[in-house]
Scaffold this motif. Sequence first.
Motif, PDB file in Angstrom:
ATOM      1  N   ARG A  25     119.280  28.823  44.914  1.00  0.00           N
ATOM      2  CA  ARG A  25     119.176  27.567  44.171  1.00  0.00           C
ATOM      3  C   ARG A  25     120.566  26.951  43.969  1.00  0.00           C
ATOM      4  NH1 ARG A  25     116.186  26.099  38.353  1.00  0.00           N
ATOM      5  NH2 ARG A  25     117.397  24.213  38.014  1.00  0.00           N
ATOM      6  N   PHE A  77     121.709  25.506  47.290  1.00  0.00           N
ATOM      7  CA  PHE A  77     120.953  24.296  47.621  1.00  0.00           C
ATOM      8  C   PHE A  77     121.455  23.118  46.795  1.00  0.00           C
ATOM      9  CE2 PHE A  77     117.658  21.168  47.117  1.00  0.00           C
ATOM     10  CZ  PHE A  77     117.165  21.015  48.398  1.00  0.00           C
ATOM     11  N   GLU A  78     121.694  23.354  45.519  1.00  0.00           N
ATOM     12  CA  GLU A  78     122.120  22.254  44.646  1.00  0.00           C
ATOM     13  C   GLU A  78     123.510  21.755  45.012  1.00  0.00           C
ATOM     14  OE1 GLU A  78     121.379  23.709  40.650  1.00  0.00           O
ATOM     15  OE2 GLU A  78     119.247  23.159  40.783  1.00  0.00           O
ATOM     16  N   GLU A 125     123.077  19.652  48.051  1.00  0.00           N
ATOM     17  CA  GLU A 125     122.466  18.390  47.686  1.00  0.00           C
ATOM     18  C   GLU A 125     123.502  17.420  47.107  1.00  0.00           C
ATOM     19  OE1 GLU A 125     117.963  17.843  46.118  1.00  0.00           O
ATOM     20  OE2 GLU A 125     119.383  18.592  44.670  1.00  0.00           O
ATOM     21  N   MET A 137     108.837  32.674  39.358  1.00  0.00           N
ATOM     22  CA  MET A 137     109.900  31.754  38.936  1.00  0.00           C
ATOM     23  C   MET A 137     109.734  30.384  39.578  1.00  0.00           C
ATOM     24  SD  MET A 137     113.403  33.939  38.680  1.00  0.00           S
ATOM     25  CE  MET A 137     113.359  34.593  40.321  1.00  0.00           C
ATOM     26  N   GLY A 138     109.020  30.352  40.707  1.00  0.00           N
ATOM     27  CA  GLY A 138     108.774  29.083  41.394  1.00  0.00           C
ATOM     28  C   GLY A 138     109.958  28.594  42.202  1.00  0.00           C
ATOM     29  N   TRP A 139     110.828  29.505  42.619  1.00  0.00           N
ATOM     30  CA  TRP A 139     112.062  29.108  43.295  1.00  0.00           C
ATOM     31  C   TRP A 139     112.085  29.433  44.787  1.00  0.00           C
ATOM     32  CZ3 TRP A 139     116.546  30.733  39.464  1.00  0.00           C
ATOM     33  CH2 TRP A 139     116.409  29.990  38.271  1.00  0.00           C
ATOM     34  N   VAL A 151     111.027  27.832  47.049  1.00  0.00           N
ATOM     35  CA  VAL A 151     111.281  26.584  47.779  1.00  0.00           C
ATOM     36  C   VAL A 151     112.769  26.427  48.138  1.00  0.00           C
ATOM     37  CG1 VAL A 151     111.499  25.233  45.645  1.00  0.00           C
ATOM     38  CG2 VAL A 151     110.795  24.094  47.750  1.00  0.00           C
ATOM     39  N   PHE A 152     113.669  26.954  47.289  1.00  0.00           N
ATOM     40  CA  PHE A 152     115.103  26.827  47.611  1.00  0.00           C
ATOM     41  C   PHE A 152     115.456  27.685  48.828  1.00  0.00           C
ATOM     42  CE2 PHE A 152     114.995  25.914  42.988  1.00  0.00           C
ATOM     43  CZ  PHE A 152     115.424  24.591  43.051  1.00  0.00           C
ATOM     44  N   GLU A 167     113.390  28.586  51.125  1.00  0.00           N
ATOM     45  CA  GLU A 167     112.725  27.954  52.269  1.00  0.00           C
ATOM     46  C   GLU A 167     113.555  26.787  52.804  1.00  0.00           C
ATOM     47  OE1 GLU A 167     108.802  26.273  51.421  1.00  0.00           O
ATOM     48  OE2 GLU A 167     109.090  24.918  53.126  1.00  0.00           O
ATOM     49  N   MET A 203     115.697  17.738  44.382  1.00  0.00           N
ATOM     50  CA  MET A 203     115.058  17.795  45.684  1.00  0.00           C
ATOM     51  C   MET A 203     114.234  16.527  45.883  1.00  0.00           C
ATOM     52  SD  MET A 203     113.001  21.123  47.086  1.00  0.00           S
ATOM     53  CE  MET A 203     114.238  22.274  46.521  1.00  0.00           C
ATOM     54  N   PHE A 210     111.371  14.287  48.136  1.00  0.00           N
ATOM     55  CA  PHE A 210     110.236  14.293  49.074  1.00  0.00           C
ATOM     56  C   PHE A 210     109.787  12.854  49.297  1.00  0.00           C
ATOM     57  CE2 PHE A 210     110.249  18.390  46.984  1.00  0.00           C
ATOM     58  CZ  PHE A 210     110.009  19.288  48.016  1.00  0.00           C
ATOM     59  N   THR A 247     105.100  21.564  51.186  1.00  0.00           N
ATOM     60  CA  THR A 247     105.608  22.483  50.169  1.00  0.00           C
ATOM     61  C   THR A 247     104.593  22.587  49.038  1.00  0.00           C
ATOM     62  OG1 THR A 247     107.877  21.877  50.677  1.00  0.00           O
ATOM     63  CG2 THR A 247     107.498  22.871  48.510  1.00  0.00           C
ATOM     64  N   LEU A 288     104.068  24.171  45.378  1.00  0.00           N
ATOM     65  CA  LEU A 288     104.704  24.852  44.255  1.00  0.00           C
ATOM     66  C   LEU A 288     103.613  25.378  43.328  1.00  0.00           C
ATOM     67  CD1 LEU A 288     107.566  22.284  43.591  1.00  0.00           C
ATOM     68  CD2 LEU A 288     107.723  24.423  44.861  1.00  0.00           C
ATOM     69  N   GLU A 305     104.475  23.501  36.565  1.00  0.00           N
ATOM     70  CA  GLU A 305     103.790  22.474  35.794  1.00  0.00           C
ATOM     71  C   GLU A 305     104.686  21.260  35.644  1.00  0.00           C
ATOM     72  OE1 GLU A 305     102.765  23.873  31.905  1.00  0.00           O
ATOM     73  OE2 GLU A 305     101.780  22.006  31.325  1.00  0.00           O
ATOM     74  N   ARG A 344     108.369  22.729  34.752  1.00  0.00           N
ATOM     75  CA  ARG A 344     108.719  23.876  33.911  1.00  0.00           C
ATOM     76  C   ARG A 344     109.626  24.849  34.650  1.00  0.00           C
ATOM     77  NH1 ARG A 344     103.677  26.961  32.662  1.00  0.00           N
ATOM     78  NH2 ARG A 344     104.117  27.633  34.761  1.00  0.00           N
ATOM     79  N   ASN A 345     109.303  25.169  35.902  1.00  0.00           N
ATOM     80  CA  ASN A 345     110.086  26.174  36.627  1.00  0.00           C
ATOM     81  C   ASN A 345     111.420  25.647  37.116  1.00  0.00           C
ATOM     82  OD1 ASN A 345     108.176  28.154  36.318  1.00  0.00           O
ATOM     83  ND2 ASN A 345     107.218  27.813  38.309  1.00  0.00           N
ATOM     84  N   LEU A 346     111.495  24.362  37.461  1.00  0.00           N
ATOM     85  CA  LEU A 346     112.729  23.851  38.049  1.00  0.00           C
ATOM     86  C   LEU A 346     113.612  23.163  37.007  1.00  0.00           C
ATOM     87  CD1 LEU A 346     111.284  22.528  41.428  1.00  0.00           C
ATOM     88  CD2 LEU A 346     112.265  24.747  40.913  1.00  0.00           C
ATOM     89  N   ASP A 347     113.173  23.094  35.796  1.00  0.00           N
ATOM     90  CA  ASP A 347     113.879  22.516  34.635  1.00  0.00           C
ATOM     91  C   ASP A 347     114.840  21.379  34.998  1.00  0.00           C
ATOM     92  OD1 ASP A 347     116.421  24.253  35.076  1.00  0.00           O
ATOM     93  OD2 ASP A 347     114.846  25.749  34.893  1.00  0.00           O
ATOM     94  N   SER A 348     116.134  21.668  35.055  1.00  0.00           N
ATOM     95  CA  SER A 348     117.102  20.582  35.250  1.00  0.00           C
ATOM     96  C   SER A 348     117.138  20.067  36.692  1.00  0.00           C
ATOM     97  CB  SER A 348     118.494  21.056  34.852  1.00  0.00           C
ATOM     98  OG  SER A 348     118.859  22.156  35.660  1.00  0.00           O
ATOM     99  N   HIS A 349     116.436  20.742  37.571  1.00  0.00           N
ATOM    100  CA  HIS A 349     116.394  20.289  38.971  1.00  0.00           C
ATOM    101  C   HIS A 349     115.214  19.328  39.137  1.00  0.00           C
ATOM    102  CE1 HIS A 349     117.522  21.037  43.257  1.00  0.00           C
ATOM    103  NE2 HIS A 349     116.362  20.443  43.414  1.00  0.00           N
TER     104      HIS A 349
END
Lengths: 405, 373
Positions: free
Chosen positions: A279, A282-283, A286, A312-314, A316-317, A319, B1, B3, B233, B235, B239, B256-261
């Motif tokens: 992450r 990636f940031e 970006e 954690m849902g991360w 995607v980074f 990927e 990110m 899209f 993609t 996710l 949420e 919720r998961n990516l907060d500041s992103h």
Amino acid sequence: MKLQEYTISKHNFEECMKCTVCTAYCPVLQVNPMYPGPKQAGPDGERLRLKDPYFFNYALKYCMNCKRCEVACPSDVNVADLIQAARIRYDRSKPKLRDRILASTDFMGTLARPFAPVVNGVTRLGVTKSVMDATLKIDHRRSFPKYSSRSFESWLRRHAKEQAAFPEQVAYFHGCYVNYNNPGLGRDLVKVLNALGVGVQLLEKEKCCGIALITNGMSDKATRHATHNIDAIRKAVTDRGLTVVTTSSSCTLTIREEYPNLLGVDNADVRDSVLMATRYIFERLEKGATLRFRTDYHKKIAYHTPCHMERMGWGVFSEKLMRMIPGVEFIQLDSACCGIAGTYGFKKENYEASQAIGAPLFEQIRAVNPDIVACDCETCKWQIEMSTGYTVENPISILADAIES
Amino acid sequence: MKFDTIIIGGGLAGLVSGISLQKAGQDVAIISTGQNALHFFSGSFESVEEPPQRMADLFSEAGIRLQYRPGVRLMPLGTFRPATLSLDDINLFPTPRFAKKAMIVNFTGYHDFFTDFLAEGLEKQGIPCRVQLLQLPELDVIRQSPSEMRSVQIARTMDRIWEKVVQEIRVRLDDEDTVILPQVFGLQDLSVPGRIRQGIPAQIVFVGTLPPSVPGIRTQMLLKRRYEILGGTYLMGDEALKAHIHDGVVHSIVTRNLDSHYLEADNFILATGGFFSKGLKSNPFRIYEPVFGLDVTFAEDRNTWYSPDFSADQPYMDYGVKTDASLHALQDGKPLKNLYVIGSILGGTHPEFGTAAGLAVRSAFAAVDQILS
């Protein structure tokens, strides 16, 4: 209001509407009928346990804490947290010697490192495996991770000066695996971050994140590790103004989520500063940083998102980073657990279940036939390499290999 | 990110629009708070009026075969509902008199399939029937934990032992021309329902069970796989919390998961479903849409939201997010130019009539066409 403190339970359990979706995604329930399943073990059981701890069911130990129930839950109930919290609160059984050994990843690492060639040779022997199986109930069919004779920490200390010369700095929570088993992954991270103009520092002193201590019934010790680590991270974040990056999805989930939710160790002031390196990288890209990729890199990469990365849902980074590499054919493997769940699959009583859980994933990997399987978790790596014969690399190592040196 | 399009909600509406956009060359992200209403999917669509070629093509490319045969389908409690289109393993009949004599089959220990209600319903139609329980030793493992003996657990075993079920039924079959089975077949191995039909010399009818829905999970799995193969993609378990909106245009959302992103896109689709999926929420004073704070239709007087008769038509099921004629969401009466609203959150869906699936697909296509035009 006081009343609410007493009536609203933790982990969002009152949100459960009994829809049963979690039971369709629990990997353990599919192979082990002894396990009551996430709904019974989690919110349903919690109602009973709140009435009387007598209703605590020791079969909760079969939960792998993969968190797939939480990812599947449409109502945001923290099912796995409920189960692990119940084990911490009500399980009075003492951890066995075997579990103590498996959970003490840093202690075992310190012990094994000076004798790494000997230890690696011995743990590969059939006779050692038979003895460990018979005496400790560590399954003889399991391959053991190899130990490295030099730790990552000692390597990075020797390069501290050159690292300090970079204009920007991060701290790296490397975890036991990078320190004792695979310092190469740590060096790969240093290579990629250096290419972005970022130097890497150690935390003042890190301990094992404690995930294996939690699942093996040693939450007191895990809490001591958590307190220590959060102090060390706080010094890096608040005193040195650094972001703390990681390369292991399970260590990261533990530090960010399990510390406050299961161990009661407050991390609110530093949680947002602990990031998977994927992450962080990636940031930076970006925001305009660039990596120069080799033109002769051609690989078919199948990505297995580890369970804790999914939570954690991360994923995607990882990927997106791998897709950035020219010459990569990227395949996302189906969302599935590999079955190892840290120390779970090493235990004799779990071996069959562990392999049965991973079977669909192994089949898909064989069908895809990639050059490399990518994965951000070390125990998934051991499991997939042992069960399929394919090489598994952390996305950071793949990046390091694909950029110009 | 960044899209091209971000879809909030990963159920039928979200997946259909995601697949269509991704196939048209867009880069799409779907955000899904856990699993979705497909896990309660009956397997048929009631509100599709014409042979929907576009829908059949999209499903068939994902490996799902649909059949168009307007008529009725048999419900789990022995009643009948109109339907026009269904997954190919769900039977649609011209009339409720679909059999001369039926055998209803269940498995010992499985409590989520109501054979007595079914028998009563069929007898009302003049169809005599008897119930047969199969005691399969292969299910003993699951039976050890009776509370966990659910459709999906059984279906996993059935993928392996369906031939034995065929044999057991053939032995028991007398002069019945129809055999009724619970929908616990073809979770992973899609060929199983067809093979059962071939193996038994009678009309085979698969009827819904209590959730999770096996054909629904299969549909979700195949649509999601198709979407990911196209490069989309997904996710899962994240949420959408709030959006950044300027001058009637949505710029990004916070999750919720990516907060500041922040996640940015040119277009956004809201497909978060109704009350069950928390696309709509309520408190004692109002009904609201939690991500964007969109305009929602609902009566001022809370007492008129619902009927005290549980089985009556419930007014709150008609409540939904307000849009303009082209499905743009309304906020304070003004349309948001790049936010489209599709599926059950539009309101007017009644699960007891099964209108949700048809609405999901048709509104998804309508939004996709505008985004691509």
